[in-house]
Design an enzyme around this catalytic site. Structure first.
Site, mmCIF file in Angstrom:
data_model
loop_
_atom_site.group_PDB
_atom_site.id
_atom_site.type_symbol
_atom_site.label_atom_id
_atom_site.label_comp_id
_atom_site.label_asym_id
_atom_site.label_seq_id
_atom_site.Cartn_x
_atom_site.Cartn_y
_atom_site.Cartn_z
ATOM 1 N N LYS A 111 0.872 -1.076 0.230
ATOM 2 C CA LYS A 111 0.288 0.430 0.171
ATOM 3 C C LYS A 111 0.600 1.274 0.148
ATOM 4 O O LYS A 111 -0.039 2.301 -0.576
ATOM 5 C CB LYS A 111 -1.436 -0.150 0.904
ATOM 6 C CG LYS A 111 -1.947 -0.653 0.983
ATOM 7 C CD LYS A 111 -3.616 -0.710 1.981
ATOM 8 C CE LYS A 111 -4.387 -1.097 1.516
ATOM 9 N NZ LYS A 111 -5.597 -1.422 2.160
ATOM 10 N N LYS A 191 -5.905 -10.462 -10.187
ATOM 11 C CA LYS A 191 -6.700 -10.621 -9.163
ATOM 12 C C LYS A 191 -7.846 -9.550 -9.745
ATOM 13 O O LYS A 191 -7.853 -8.469 -9.673
ATOM 14 C CB LYS A 191 -6.162 -10.446 -7.700
ATOM 15 C CG LYS A 191 -7.600 -10.865 -6.396
ATOM 16 C CD LYS A 191 -7.128 -10.803 -4.735
ATOM 17 C CE LYS A 191 -8.025 -10.785 -3.991
ATOM 18 N NZ LYS A 191 -7.105 -10.454 -2.504
ATOM 19 N N LYS A 194 -11.741 -3.924 -8.182
ATOM 20 C CA LYS A 194 -12.421 -2.176 -9.090
ATOM 21 C C LYS A 194 -11.121 -1.509 -10.103
ATOM 22 O O LYS A 194 -11.300 -1.127 -10.924
ATOM 23 C CB LYS A 194 -12.726 -2.301 -8.183
ATOM 24 C CG LYS A 194 -14.121 -1.613 -8.875
ATOM 25 C CD LYS A 194 -15.623 -0.669 -7.453
ATOM 26 C CE LYS A 194 -14.723 0.693 -6.807
ATOM 27 N NZ LYS A 194 -15.454 1.717 -6.168
#
Ligand code: SF4
Length: 330
Positions: A111, A191, A194
């Site tokens: 992240k 994977k 969105k």
């Protein structure tokens, strides 16, 4: 009944990766455990977001979960920020968590690389808040995908550390690995997500799904209709496994693919039929719930009150053990 905790971020519309990878499993687990399912808005604010859109995103997520079969009158479906104890317990756990451990977490590394301009303390502290989410209800079982096992292990470590320092308080929770494999996106490359724009939305209509599915890649060996294929090399086959019952799966899809007895278009249409059998009732229920959201909101308010009471008991116990309870002699 054992206690199960899980959370989901208010990320807007769910896709079939969320549903088959997690939510469908929760629907059956809710009958076996005392189940807490939190829409984790405090986690969602660790990356850039639009505050005006957050209430709508939370409502959307709750309605979709209810439409999928999470029963808010049976399951403690609630919004994380409506239970202040989560943040309270996080601070306590911060004081027993070595910094180096958080810096080593895979998700933090990913992240912080993804959000280079906003590597905030919340992003680093994310696993501690997750540990608090689980342990505040003395959670024993946490359904996760493989990428989250590290966080459950971290939570166990937090519980062990707290128990060793302040006395036996928290259980060591167990990861319950979901039976569904990682669900790849329509591109077959990553994977389903969105952010990768490779999803089939849970509330999409048959026509919308087909527009995406009809152009999705299959086994590259099937150039012509008469070319045999290998189902294991085809992403569409992995989707079939989620919704196509036997013997249709082995006989029509797998064998049909290997012998070129079925073409990719017909194979995709068969998947579409079976998928829509699962999605149509969800979309219908969603429409009914969205027309009267106050009913779900009422259940959510009652759940938040129960969660505050449960969390409050844990916080009191923690404070007493840590010497923070008000026990002055006057
Ligand atoms: S027949 Fe079906 S499983 Fe085989 S390559 Fe085509 S879409 Fe994939």
């Amino acid at each position: 009944m054992k206690v199960l905790f899980t959370g989901i971020q208010p990320t807007g519309l769910l896709h079939i990766g969320n549903y088959f990878g997690a939510v469908r499993n929760w629907v059956s687990l809710q009958h076996q455990y005392r189940t807490y399912i939190s829409v984790v808005d405090l986690h969602a604010i660790t990356i850039q977001y639009e505050p005006r859109e957050m209430p709508g995103a939370v409502q959307e997520m709750v309605l979709q979960l209810a439409a999928c079969g999470i029963d808010p009158e049976k399951t403690l479906l609630f919004v994380q920020s409506e239970v202040p104890g989560h943040a309270d317990l996080t601070w306590t756990f911060n004081t027993i968590t070595p910094l180096g451990e958080l810096e080593r977490m895979t998700q933090f590394k990913d992240k912080s690389a993804q959000h280079r301009k906003n590597v905030n303390v919340g992003l680093l502290d994310y696993p501690v808040l997750q540990a608090a989410d689980i342990l505040i209800y003395k959670g024993e079982v946490v359904p996760v995908g493989e990428d989250q096992v590290q966080h459950v292990e971290f939570t166990r470590e937090v519980a062990r550390r707290f128990n060793a320092r302040y006395g036996d308080t928290f259980p060591e929770c167990e990861a319950l690995l979901t039976a569904s494999p990682r669900i790849m996106g329509l591109d077959g490359q990553a994977k389903m997500s969105k952010s990768k724009d490779n999803t089939i939305g849970l509330l999409e209509t048959r026509e919308e799904v087909w527009a995406k599915l009809s152009v999705a890649p299959t086994d590259p060996a099937r150039v012509r209709r008469s070319d045999p294929g290998t189902p294991e090399k085809c992403n569409i086959y992995s989707y079939h496994k989620l919704v196509t019952p036997e013997p249709q799966l082995s006989q029509t899809v797998a064998q049909g693919c290997r012998t070129a007895g079925i073409g990719c278009i017909d194979c995709k249409k068969l998947f579409l039929d079976n998928l829509m059998k699962e999605l149509d009732p969800i979309r219908e229920r969603y429409g009914q719930l969205a027309a009267r959201p106050e009913k779900v909101r009422e259940a959510l308010d009652a759940n938040a009150a129960t969660c505050r009471a449960d969390a409050g008991r844990t916080i009191l116990e923690v404070k007493e053990k840590m010497g923070l309870a008000r026990t002055w002699k006057i």
